[in-house]
Design a protein around this motif. Sequence first.
Motif, mmCIF file in Angstrom:
data_model
loop_
_atom_site.group_PDB
_atom_site.id
_atom_site.type_symbol
_atom_site.label_atom_id
_atom_site.label_comp_id
_atom_site.label_asym_id
_atom_site.label_seq_id
_atom_site.Cartn_x
_atom_site.Cartn_y
_atom_site.Cartn_z
ATOM 1 N N ASN A 136 0.780 -1.232 0.021
ATOM 2 C CA ASN A 136 0.044 -0.115 -0.005
ATOM 3 C C ASN A 136 0.724 1.357 -0.133
ATOM 4 O OD1 ASN A 136 1.006 0.151 2.601
ATOM 5 N ND2 ASN A 136 -0.968 -0.521 3.527
ATOM 6 N N LYS A 189 -1.014 4.953 0.743
ATOM 7 C CA LYS A 189 -1.824 5.054 -0.259
ATOM 8 C C LYS A 189 -3.254 4.287 0.120
ATOM 9 C CE LYS A 189 0.956 4.805 -4.497
ATOM 10 N NZ LYS A 189 1.379 4.024 -5.767
ATOM 11 N N THR A 213 -5.330 7.418 -4.591
ATOM 12 C CA THR A 213 -5.429 8.549 -3.625
ATOM 13 C C THR A 213 -4.058 8.221 -2.358
ATOM 14 O OG1 THR A 213 -7.865 8.366 -3.403
ATOM 15 C CG2 THR A 213 -6.458 9.592 -1.585
ATOM 16 N N LEU A 214 -3.362 9.225 -2.368
ATOM 17 C CA LEU A 214 -2.082 9.512 -1.757
ATOM 18 C C LEU A 214 -2.494 10.428 -0.349
ATOM 19 C CD1 LEU A 214 0.937 8.335 -1.296
ATOM 20 C CD2 LEU A 214 1.333 10.624 -2.586
#
Length: 275
Positions: A194, A220, A225-226
């Motif tokens: 991830n 993440k 999306t981070l």
Amino acid sequence: MTDGPAPFSEIGRRARDLLSKDYNYDQKFILSLPSSTGMGITATGVKKDQIFFGDVSTQYRCGRTTVDMKVDTYSNVSTKVTLDNVLHGTKAAISFNVPDNKSGKLDVHYFHHRAAINSSIGLNPTPLLEVAAAVGSKDIAIGAEIGFETTSSSFTKCNAGISFNKPDFSAALILTDKGQTVKASYLHSVNPVNGTEIAAEMTHRLSSFENSFSIGSTHKVDPLTLVKTRFSDNGKVAILSQREWRPKSLVTFSAEYDTKASNAPKLGLAITLKP
């Protein structure tokens, strides 16, 4: 060279990027228009407080030659011509700004499986000379950089560093400010699945015995999306959320709050659009 050391400027880069890259506290918009003919155009606009400024840049590639040109809202024109493989493993670039007639500069980069050397010289009667070199391998490298001002016959920079890199961690120790500051950084990959990583950087000033540090993380939430966080010893807390809402197009929201001050948090929004 993929098996050789990275340039000196890359020492400690992984930790620096986690702690500072993409954080922005203004309103920023970037539009990139690539082209299959070798010509690409990028427009950037930034609103800082009540002031708006921006620039338009183009990049043209033809064979081994790349031409970059940028014009900003103050009518400054920056041009850079890069030629790859002038000699084996060597890249050269000439850059200059208009109307600054003393801004001309020649850069030469040489890459070897055991060394990376970057040099720069100003194209004017009193040039600034800069040389940076790193030796080793892609896992461990040691390097230094110097800058010499011919006008005053003095050194403008004199730095050295060492780095150790593996896929799951990176450590670096850098001596900067002409030997007056020591920076140590470390990045560790907690979960490659991830993208969870943590990084820390500590700075010690030898002249004043002052210490400062920052620690941050990245994660993440999903493949698009981070989320990044950062905490500093000066009481500042920052968070960043970045969403890839379409391929290569990003929306980034940043916020920073100073716990030792009564000011409102700083907020920033950046939109990068690549059709």
